[in-house]
Design a protein around this motif. Sequence first.
Motif, mmCIF file in Angstrom:
data_model
loop_
_atom_site.group_PDB
_atom_site.id
_atom_site.type_symbol
_atom_site.label_atom_id
_atom_site.label_comp_id
_atom_site.label_asym_id
_atom_site.label_seq_id
_atom_site.Cartn_x
_atom_site.Cartn_y
_atom_site.Cartn_z
ATOM 1 N N UNK A 183 105.644 -37.297 36.804
ATOM 2 C CA UNK A 183 106.846 -36.837 36.098
ATOM 3 C C UNK A 183 107.749 -38.007 35.712
ATOM 4 N N UNK A 184 107.150 -39.202 35.598
ATOM 5 C CA UNK A 184 107.954 -40.383 35.272
ATOM 6 C C UNK A 184 108.616 -40.260 33.912
ATOM 7 N N UNK A 185 107.982 -39.568 32.964
ATOM 8 C CA UNK A 185 108.575 -39.436 31.642
ATOM 9 C C UNK A 185 109.807 -38.529 31.650
ATOM 10 N N UNK A 186 109.963 -37.742 32.693
ATOM 11 C CA UNK A 186 111.124 -36.851 32.791
ATOM 12 C C UNK A 186 112.240 -37.451 33.658
ATOM 13 N N UNK A 187 112.021 -38.609 34.251
ATOM 14 C CA UNK A 187 112.964 -39.185 35.211
ATOM 15 C C UNK A 187 114.319 -39.490 34.571
ATOM 16 N N UNK A 188 114.299 -40.038 33.344
ATOM 17 C CA UNK A 188 115.558 -40.399 32.682
ATOM 18 C C UNK A 188 116.437 -39.174 32.450
ATOM 19 N N UNK A 189 115.816 -38.076 31.999
ATOM 20 C CA UNK A 189 116.576 -36.850 31.758
ATOM 21 C C UNK A 189 117.120 -36.286 33.067
ATOM 22 N N UNK A 190 116.301 -36.314 34.100
ATOM 23 C CA UNK A 190 116.738 -35.793 35.407
ATOM 24 C C UNK A 190 117.928 -36.591 35.933
ATOM 25 N N UNK A 191 117.861 -37.906 35.810
ATOM 26 C CA UNK A 191 118.939 -38.763 36.302
ATOM 27 C C UNK A 191 120.239 -38.479 35.544
ATOM 28 N N UNK A 192 120.160 -38.340 34.226
ATOM 29 C CA UNK A 192 121.361 -38.059 33.425
ATOM 30 C C UNK A 192 121.980 -36.715 33.801
ATOM 31 N N UNK A 193 121.147 -35.703 34.011
ATOM 32 C CA UNK A 193 121.680 -34.385 34.351
ATOM 33 C C UNK A 193 122.305 -34.385 35.755
ATOM 34 N N UNK A 194 121.693 -35.095 36.690
ATOM 35 C CA UNK A 194 122.283 -35.193 38.039
ATOM 36 C C UNK A 194 123.624 -35.906 37.983
ATOM 37 N N UNK A 195 123.695 -36.975 37.160
ATOM 38 C CA UNK A 195 124.960 -37.705 37.013
ATOM 39 C C UNK A 195 126.035 -36.793 36.416
ATOM 40 N N UNK A 196 125.684 -36.042 35.402
ATOM 41 C CA UNK A 196 126.651 -35.109 34.808
ATOM 42 C C UNK A 196 127.096 -34.052 35.815
ATOM 43 N N UNK A 197 126.168 -33.592 36.655
ATOM 44 C CA UNK A 197 126.508 -32.605 37.689
ATOM 45 C C UNK A 197 127.568 -33.147 38.639
#
Length: 355
Positions: free
Chosen positions: A271-285
């Motif tokens: 799931x490395x290709x999804x890591x950037x999106x996950x990190x951004x959403x966690x930061x926004x949370x």
Amino acid sequence: MENQETLPNWHYWLLEHAWIVEAGFILVLLFLFNFLLKRALVRSKQKAQIKENDWRVHLDSSVIFPLKALLWVLTGSFIFYLTAQELKLADTLGFIVPLRNVAIVFFLTWFLIRWKKVFHNAMAASRIRGRPTFDPVSLEIIGKLFTLSVLFVALLVILGLFGLNIVPLVTFGGIGAAALGFASREVIANFFGGLMLYATRPFTANDLIEIPAKNIIGYVEEIGWYLTVVRDLKKKPIYIPNAVFSSEILLNFSRITHRCIEETVRIRYGDADKASKIIDEIRCLFEAHPDIDSHQPIQIYLLSFGPFSLEIGIKAYTLSTRYDDFMEIKQTLLLQVHQIIENAGAEMAINPIRQ
């Protein structure tokens, strides 16, 4: 001559026993003064119309009993002195006057200590009602220093009343204190350790503290002159000599301004290709959460490539410092982080060794 012979017998008896009349008169004055004193204090309390915990209301409890006892002692000593003079024993009973003076000092000391206790309780009640006039630690140390000062001065005055020269006594006391101090270093260290606790105030009663070197963590119950009582998390009392706080590192959890959420979340390499999106959403949370301090660093980054997963680091600070509130906030956020990972079509990694 006839008039003198017809004088009643009680007249001659009064002339011969005038000291008895004088003593009786003093007793009558004593009872009258006690009555008037009580009435005056009760009336002043009624007219004041002040709250129950005001120190002026309770002043009678610190005044009446010591003053009554003092008046009885003074009256008794006076009557005893009159009797001694009548029986020609004044020289033999010369100790009456020094004992009377000692009683005056004793009851004055008693009154001051009782008044201090009433004043302390009134200030504590004022703090409970939400109108603190004194810091509780300052009030505690002032009260103890006041008691020590009153007792010390009373002792010096009593020694002076008995004719003892205080100057050589103090000089000898200094030499004796040095010898005693050498023999009881720990006692003195603990005493001054308690004094420093009151002066520096690293903690107060009900604070949660930890002494890492001693493996002690608990709530402070009492700060004494010699030792401090801490109730640990298993509700066991721990009695700590005050000298320990002068040489060991102390953590005070009750004075922290924030609590830190610091976690590592692992996702699969697939799931490395999804890591950037996950990190951004966690930061926004975390940035949008009302219980996270946005003025403190919010660090959501890819930490490293672990042996079995990608490791995402989460670090942020909560505004709430209570442990229960902190754990609820942390639990809510971690569950939302898990939901973000699932919504992104990714999965959290599991260490294959632990399976």
